[in-house]
Design an enzyme around this catalytic site. Structure first.
Site, PDB file in Angstrom:
ATOM      1  N   TYR A  72      -4.941 -53.876 -34.685  1.00 47.10           N
ATOM      2  CA  TYR A  72      -5.696 -53.522 -33.482  1.00 47.10           C
ATOM      3  C   TYR A  72      -5.104 -52.310 -32.802  1.00 47.10           C
ATOM      4  CZ  TYR A  72      -2.206 -56.551 -31.162  1.00 47.10           C
ATOM      5  OH  TYR A  72      -1.047 -57.143 -30.731  1.00 47.10           O
ATOM      6  N   LYS A 116      -8.462 -53.325 -26.273  1.00 47.50           N
ATOM      7  CA  LYS A 116      -8.098 -53.499 -27.681  1.00 47.50           C
ATOM      8  C   LYS A 116      -9.330 -53.338 -28.565  1.00 47.50           C
ATOM      9  CE  LYS A 116      -4.539 -56.921 -26.573  1.00 47.50           C
ATOM     10  NZ  LYS A 116      -4.103 -58.305 -26.752  1.00 47.50           N
TER      11      LYS A 116
END
Length: 186
Positions: free
Chosen positions: A133, A73
């Site tokens: 994200y 991420k």
């Protein structure tokens, strides 16, 4: 230009893109594949996720996906602020079971890179917080997993008391760290 801070768990990094400001406001590259690869991040991101939390003290996590849908991420806050927490769940790692916690804010403009093999979560420090994200694998419900956010074995100093935390039903029932069987190797 990209400023990189390597944290105590060295695979987890904070990235600060250079901001260019003038009388209109500011501009920056929030993602540039060449620059991020030069920084050691060669994740091929395939999905962008948005997370809005209306209340201060909202906790999301600690989440991870198992292979073959494990996710790296690249996290940033575009409104508000969070305490972002990353837990090493790679068996055999010298930092297995340890965590890093960093504050991310819209004002600070920093980003956090979370590689495969880590559980991730955050707590909002302000109301009306918006987090975005990128991930390098699509969401797979069958591979979705988590760890109890406030497991005392992890020693995370969350900025909210358990009785005041705003949690999803799913996050309330994650197992403690000792009960997970990590599919990740160091």
């Amino acid at each position: 230009m990209l400023e990189i801070t390597v944290l105590q768990i060295t695979d987890v990094k904070i990235l600060r893109p250079r901001h260019f400001g003038d009388n209109r406001g500011l501009f920056f590259e929030s993602y540039n594949a060449e620059r991020w690869q030069a920084a050691g991040i060669d994740a091929a991101f395939v999905q962008d996720n948005d997370s809005y939390s209306k209340d201060k003290g909202t906790v999301r996590g600690l989440h991870f996906q198992t292979p073959p849908f494990a996710q790296s991420k690249l996290v940033r806050v575009i409104r508000g602020a969070v305490l972002d927490v990353v837990v090493d769940i790679r068996k055999g790692s010298p930092t297995y079971g340890q965590h890093v916690a960093v504050e991310l804010s819209a004002e600070g403009g920093e980003q956090l890179f979370v590689p495969h093999g880590f559980a991730h979560g955050f707590c909002t420090l302000e109301p009306e917080t918006y987090v975005i994200y990128k991930v390098d694998a699509h969401y797979s419900p069958a591979h979705d997993a988590g760890i109890r956010w406030n497991d005392p074995a992890l020693g995370i100093d969350w900025p909210v008391k358990p009785e005041a935390a705003v949690l999803s039903a799913k996050d309330l029932v994650h197992p403690p760290f000792a009960d997970i069987v990590s599919p990740f190797e160091f």
